[in-house]
Design a protein around this motif. Sequence first.
Motif, PDB file in Angstrom:
ATOM      1  N   TYR A 157      18.528  49.162  36.640  1.00 40.84           N
ATOM      2  CA  TYR A 157      19.572  49.865  35.898  1.00 40.84           C
ATOM      3  C   TYR A 157      18.926  50.874  34.954  1.00 40.84           C
ATOM      4  O   TYR A 157      17.717  50.843  34.689  1.00 40.84           O
ATOM      5  N   ARG A 158      19.752  51.776  34.469  1.00 43.05           N
ATOM      6  CA  ARG A 158      19.289  52.811  33.560  1.00 43.05           C
ATOM      7  C   ARG A 158      20.306  52.930  32.421  1.00 43.05           C
ATOM      8  O   ARG A 158      21.513  53.037  32.690  1.00 43.05           O
ATOM      9  N   VAL A 159      19.836  52.864  31.182  1.00 39.67           N
ATOM     10  CA  VAL A 159      20.721  53.027  30.031  1.00 39.67           C
ATOM     11  C   VAL A 159      20.663  54.493  29.590  1.00 39.67           C
ATOM     12  O   VAL A 159      19.590  55.016  29.281  1.00 39.67           O
ATOM     13  N   VAL A 160      21.820  55.130  29.578  1.00 38.88           N
ATOM     14  CA  VAL A 160      21.909  56.560  29.276  1.00 38.88           C
ATOM     15  C   VAL A 160      22.624  56.741  27.946  1.00 38.88           C
ATOM     16  O   VAL A 160      23.735  56.225  27.746  1.00 38.88           O
ATOM     17  N   THR A 161      21.989  57.470  27.041  1.00 37.23           N
ATOM     18  CA  THR A 161      22.584  57.736  25.733  1.00 37.23           C
ATOM     19  C   THR A 161      22.432  59.210  25.388  1.00 37.23           C
ATOM     20  O   THR A 161      21.623  59.926  25.988  1.00 37.23           O
ATOM     21  N   SER A 162      23.199  59.634  24.419  1.00 38.32           N
ATOM     22  CA  SER A 162      23.135  61.023  23.971  1.00 38.32           C
ATOM     23  C   SER A 162      21.923  61.221  23.067  1.00 38.32           C
ATOM     24  O   SER A 162      21.598  60.370  22.240  1.00 38.32           O
ATOM     25  N   TRP A 217      31.463  63.561  33.610  1.00 41.05           N
ATOM     26  CA  TRP A 217      32.014  62.415  32.893  1.00 41.05           C
ATOM     27  C   TRP A 217      30.978  61.730  32.011  1.00 41.05           C
ATOM     28  O   TRP A 217      31.322  61.166  30.962  1.00 41.05           O
ATOM     29  N   ILE A 218      29.694  61.780  32.411  1.00 37.98           N
ATOM     30  CA  ILE A 218      28.661  61.137  31.604  1.00 37.98           C
ATOM     31  C   ILE A 218      28.546  61.815  30.244  1.00 37.98           C
ATOM     32  O   ILE A 218      28.368  61.153  29.215  1.00 37.98           O
ATOM     33  N   LYS A 219      28.659  63.129  30.213  1.00 40.49           N
ATOM     34  CA  LYS A 219      28.603  63.853  28.932  1.00 40.49           C
ATOM     35  C   LYS A 219      29.698  63.368  27.998  1.00 40.49           C
ATOM     36  O   LYS A 219      29.478  63.229  26.779  1.00 40.49           O
ATOM     37  N   SER A 220      30.889  63.104  28.554  1.00 43.28           N
ATOM     38  CA  SER A 220      31.978  62.584  27.731  1.00 43.28           C
ATOM     39  C   SER A 220      31.725  61.141  27.333  1.00 43.28           C
ATOM     40  O   SER A 220      31.925  60.756  26.166  1.00 43.28           O
ATOM     41  N   ALA A 221      31.268  60.327  28.289  1.00 44.55           N
ATOM     42  CA  ALA A 221      31.120  58.897  28.044  1.00 44.55           C
ATOM     43  C   ALA A 221      30.084  58.593  26.973  1.00 44.55           C
ATOM     44  O   ALA A 221      30.268  57.672  26.159  1.00 44.55           O
ATOM     45  N   VAL A 222      28.977  59.338  26.944  1.00 47.82           N
ATOM     46  CA  VAL A 222      27.912  59.023  25.978  1.00 47.82           C
ATOM     47  C   VAL A 222      28.306  59.371  24.547  1.00 47.82           C
ATOM     48  O   VAL A 222      27.580  59.033  23.609  1.00 47.82           O
ATOM     49  N   GLN A 223      29.434  60.029  24.353  1.00 46.51           N
ATOM     50  CA  GLN A 223      29.926  60.254  22.997  1.00 46.51           C
ATOM     51  C   GLN A 223      30.520  58.965  22.417  1.00 46.51           C
ATOM     52  O   GLN A 223      30.639  58.831  21.199  1.00 46.51           O
ATOM     53  N   LEU A 227      28.833  50.535  28.179  1.00 47.35           N
ATOM     54  CA  LEU A 227      29.768  50.763  29.281  1.00 47.35           C
ATOM     55  C   LEU A 227      28.971  50.740  30.574  1.00 47.35           C
ATOM     56  O   LEU A 227      28.102  51.591  30.795  1.00 47.35           O
ATOM     57  N   VAL A 228      29.229  49.760  31.444  1.00 49.67           N
ATOM     58  CA  VAL A 228      28.517  49.691  32.714  1.00 49.67           C
ATOM     59  C   VAL A 228      29.338  50.406  33.790  1.00 49.67           C
ATOM     60  O   VAL A 228      30.547  50.199  33.907  1.00 49.67           O
ATOM     61  N   TYR A 229      28.665  51.266  34.529  1.00 53.02           N
ATOM     62  CA  TYR A 229      29.314  52.063  35.576  1.00 53.02           C
ATOM     63  C   TYR A 229      29.020  51.450  36.940  1.00 53.02           C
ATOM     64  O   TYR A 229      27.865  51.182  37.288  1.00 53.02           O
TER      65      TYR A 229
END
Length: 438
Positions: free
Chosen positions: A44-49, A80-86, A60-62
């Motif tokens: 898995y990969r954790v993505v943050t802003s 959608w990722i740009k929105s989700a990481v907010q 939030l797991v996708y």
Amino acid sequence: MSGSTSMADSMHVHHVSGLRLERGSVVVPLDYSGVLEGDITIFYRVVTSRCKNTKNLPYLVYLQGGPGFEAPRPMLANGWIKSAVQHYQVVLMDQRGTGLSHAITCDGLKARDASEQVDYLSCFRADSIAKDCERVRQKLALSGKWSVIGQSYGGFCAMTYLSYFPDSIMEVFLTGGVPPGIRMNCSADMVYKSTFRKAIKQNEKFYARFPQAVAMAQKVVRFLMSSPDGRVVTPASNYLTPRSFQVLGINCLGFSSGFERLYYMLESAFDIDGNLSYKFLKEFDAAMPWDSNPLYAIMHENIYCQGNSSSDWAAHRVRGDYSALFDAEASVTAGNPVYFTGEMVFPWMFDDFAELRKIKQAAHAMATHTNWSILYLPETLSANTVPIAAACYYEDMFVSFELAQETLDMVGSDDNTSRMIIYMMEFASKEAQFSKNY
């Protein structure tokens, strides 16, 4: 992480424009029932802003669409990722059998004894994916709940997760992925009756927009009918036949720009010598995901099966009810349009597509298997209090809008979803970034 991050930890982190991405993995049982021995690794990969402090944001797991496709690999902060990481720390998990999570290959399956293949592949269904999610949640040291977003088949997995682990979930977002017939042993026949009707409408709309495409598609089929053995071998060693030509619908009839893509392919189908062009043949191969993601083909119908049931090649059987429209050779002979199929897998595809030939025996065994794990717990779902926000697409050619509504009517949900609806509108506005059927 703080400024004291170790060198070992930093090797698992990289950045792209606007995003910080951290790799992680967890070792889980191949078979949670314990019948088959061995472990596999879930990646898995954790993505943050990179533009805000995300330490206290919830997770939030996708869950990716498919079955059989890995999570997205972000190149920059968009969609959608740009929105989700907010609002979240986003966990992109490669579902088992995909990407870096013990990816299944045709060669690997072929090497297994035929008697082992069904038991082995049965370990890669949504119930196991849900249990993997729990292991990842625990690996992230989450004492509380996290949120789940499921796209297409990922939504099916999310509902399985909600069935078995409701206390681990804060909220569920579903985008084009509500499973049909959750009380049924096998909903495949019902699903394909609905999606064939949708495919008919999509073909009608395609030819209404591009009436000249009728003759173009007919010309391709006539050429294939007159070719030796009724086929042309593509650069990837696939057999382009009238019936496999129709499979282009899976990538072209259900997307916002798919009509145009199909038209341009047909427009350049022939070279100056009157043969199918190399460009067209390459584009055909590129549109077929079977070689790199074989689980998509071999697992596709059993996602609708649970308990003592089999799909028994449901799409192929239901297609017989629409043979007047979906028999390409008969249609061309009668001067009628060639209708393209939708998200359906047929037994002859394990002859026409090179990589799938290697797993033909396993595919037939999976289609007739009758002892499946239970994917949904209707009583648990009807008593559910976890907030659910779902975006269903009226003209969705992959997941029936009508059948999705029937399921949602059966599932309970907390009414306090106003914040979720706002987020869902943000995600849906980026819908093109979701892989619609994969």
